[in-house]
Design a protein around this motif. Structure first.
Motif, short mmCIF file in Angstrom:
data_model
loop_
_atom_site.label_atom_id
_atom_site.label_comp_id
_atom_site.label_asym_id
_atom_site.label_seq_id
_atom_site.Cartn_x
_atom_site.Cartn_y
_atom_site.Cartn_z
N MET A 68 0.81 -1.21 0.00
CA MET A 68 0.00 0.00 0.00
C MET A 68 0.85 1.26 0.00
O MET A 68 0.53 2.25 -0.65
CB MET A 68 -0.94 0.00 1.20
CG MET A 68 -2.03 1.03 1.11
SD MET A 68 -3.34 0.63 2.23
CE MET A 68 -3.19 1.98 3.36
N CYS A 69 1.95 1.25 0.72
CA CYS A 69 2.82 2.43 0.80
C CYS A 69 3.42 2.75 -0.57
O CYS A 69 3.49 3.91 -0.97
CB CYS A 69 3.91 2.22 1.83
SG CYS A 69 3.24 1.97 3.49
N ASP A 70 3.85 1.72 -1.31
CA ASP A 70 4.41 1.92 -2.65
C ASP A 70 3.35 2.42 -3.62
O ASP A 70 3.62 3.27 -4.47
CB ASP A 70 5.03 0.63 -3.18
CG ASP A 70 6.32 0.27 -2.47
OD1 ASP A 70 6.87 1.12 -1.75
OD2 ASP A 70 6.77 -0.88 -2.63
N VAL A 71 2.14 1.86 -3.53
CA VAL A 71 1.07 2.25 -4.44
C VAL A 71 0.67 3.71 -4.21
O VAL A 71 0.57 4.49 -5.16
CB VAL A 71 -0.15 1.31 -4.27
CG1 VAL A 71 -1.38 1.86 -4.96
CG2 VAL A 71 0.18 -0.08 -4.80
N ILE A 72 0.45 4.09 -2.95
CA ILE A 72 0.02 5.46 -2.64
C ILE A 72 1.09 6.48 -3.03
O ILE A 72 0.79 7.55 -3.55
CB ILE A 72 -0.33 5.60 -1.14
CG1 ILE A 72 -1.49 4.68 -0.79
CG2 ILE A 72 -0.64 7.03 -0.78
CD1 ILE A 72 -2.84 5.12 -1.19
N SER A 73 2.37 6.15 -2.79
CA SER A 73 3.45 7.10 -3.10
C SER A 73 3.86 7.02 -4.58
O SER A 73 4.79 7.70 -4.99
CB SER A 73 4.65 6.83 -2.21
OG SER A 73 5.20 5.57 -2.52
N LYS A 74 3.19 6.16 -5.37
CA LYS A 74 3.43 5.98 -6.80
C LYS A 74 4.83 5.47 -7.11
O LYS A 74 5.41 5.79 -8.14
CB LYS A 74 3.12 7.28 -7.55
CG LYS A 74 1.68 7.69 -7.41
CD LYS A 74 1.38 8.95 -8.17
CE LYS A 74 -0.09 9.28 -7.93
NZ LYS A 74 -0.46 10.57 -8.36
N ARG A 75 5.40 4.67 -6.20
CA ARG A 75 6.70 4.04 -6.45
C ARG A 75 6.53 2.77 -7.29
O ARG A 75 7.50 2.22 -7.79
CB ARG A 75 7.39 3.69 -5.14
CG ARG A 75 7.87 4.91 -4.39
CD ARG A 75 8.71 4.50 -3.20
NE ARG A 75 7.95 3.75 -2.24
CZ ARG A 75 7.72 4.14 -0.98
NH1 ARG A 75 8.20 5.28 -0.55
NH2 ARG A 75 7.03 3.39 -0.17
N THR A 76 5.32 2.30 -7.40
CA THR A 76 5.03 1.12 -8.20
C THR A 76 3.68 1.33 -8.87
O THR A 76 2.87 2.12 -8.42
CB THR A 76 5.01 -0.15 -7.32
OG1 THR A 76 4.87 -1.29 -8.17
CG2 THR A 76 3.87 -0.15 -6.34
N PHE A 77 3.44 0.62 -9.96
CA PHE A 77 2.16 0.76 -10.66
C PHE A 77 1.55 -0.62 -10.87
O PHE A 77 2.23 -1.56 -11.27
CB PHE A 77 2.33 1.44 -12.01
CG PHE A 77 1.03 1.54 -12.76
CD1 PHE A 77 0.14 2.54 -12.46
CD2 PHE A 77 0.69 0.60 -13.70
CE1 PHE A 77 -1.08 2.61 -13.12
CE2 PHE A 77 -0.53 0.66 -14.37
CZ PHE A 77 -1.41 1.69 -14.07
N SER A 78 0.28 -0.70 -10.59
CA SER A 78 -0.52 -1.87 -10.96
C SER A 78 -1.94 -1.39 -11.16
O SER A 78 -2.35 -0.38 -10.59
CB SER A 78 -0.45 -2.97 -9.89
OG SER A 78 -1.36 -2.72 -8.85
N VAL A 79 -2.68 -2.10 -11.97
CA VAL A 79 -4.07 -1.73 -12.22
C VAL A 79 -4.85 -1.74 -10.91
O VAL A 79 -5.60 -0.82 -10.62
CB VAL A 79 -4.70 -2.69 -13.25
CG1 VAL A 79 -6.19 -2.44 -13.40
CG2 VAL A 79 -4.00 -2.58 -14.59
N TYR A 80 -4.64 -2.78 -10.11
CA TYR A 80 -5.36 -2.88 -8.85
C TYR A 80 -4.91 -1.80 -7.87
O TYR A 80 -5.69 -1.31 -7.08
CB TYR A 80 -5.19 -4.28 -8.25
CG TYR A 80 -5.70 -5.35 -9.17
CD1 TYR A 80 -7.04 -5.39 -9.55
CD2 TYR A 80 -4.84 -6.30 -9.70
CE1 TYR A 80 -7.50 -6.36 -10.42
CE2 TYR A 80 -5.30 -7.28 -10.57
CZ TYR A 80 -6.63 -7.29 -10.93
OH TYR A 80 -7.09 -8.25 -11.80
N GLY A 81 -3.65 -1.43 -7.95
CA GLY A 81 -3.15 -0.32 -7.12
C GLY A 81 -3.81 0.99 -7.49
O GLY A 81 -4.15 1.80 -6.62
#
Length: 174
Positions: A80-93
């Protein structure tokens, strides 16, 4: 003649939450009915220690004719931390980020501390990437912190994919 608009809607049936009392306190997890086809989830808690590296496991199950829930379509893990800070991308993120921005106060980078809340949460057709077949589903979301992972909590949401029939107006036949 009456024109009937039909589409799939997702009716929330129940929610069940479990949590680690060493990490969360003052937990409220309830379903609030709005009308016959819509209920919303309200979830509040206070975090006792900062959450710096939250992992989410999301699984979807569909009820079969023998009244058993079988895995269906989705079994994914997100940091969740990576998704919110946009350090990683996924459709579900991306879907998770949109939901959190609209329906929670969890819209900033980690760490998370203090009072956390999800309000008016429901299975919104806009955030479901594919139209699910009619039936009853169970979404299981597990939250873990750090490495080694420590259990934060689990939410189990039961919902039904059903047809929505609304009267859109009369069509004159001349």
């Amino acid at each position: 003649m009456l024109f009937v608009y039909s589409t799939i809607i997702y009716k929330t049936l129940s929610i069940e939450c479990k949590y680690n009392p060493e990490i969360l306190t003052n937990v409220t997890c309830q379903l609030k009915p709005i009308n016959w086809q819509k209920s919303v989830c309200i979830w509040n808690c206070d975090v006792l220690q900062p959450l710096k590296n939250v992992t989410i496991y999301f699984q979807l199950f569909k009820k079969n004719g023998a009244n058993n829930f079988l895995p269906f379509l989705l079994n994914t893990t997100l940091n969740m931390c990576d998704v919110i800070s946009k350090r990683t991308f996924s459709v579900y993120g991306k879907i998770l980020t949109n939901i959190l921005k609209e329906m929670s106060n969890l819209n900033h980078d980690c760490p998370y501390e203090g009072h956390l809340s999800l309000y008016n949460l429901y299975v919104d057709e806009r955030y479901v990437p594919v139209t699910l077949p009619l039936g009853i589903y169970k979404a299981v979301v597990r939250f873990l912190e750090g490495y080694p992972q420590v259990f934060i909590g689990t939410a189990v949401l039961n919902f039904e994919a059903m047809e929505n029939r609304e009267r859109r107006g009369k069509v004159n036949k001349n």
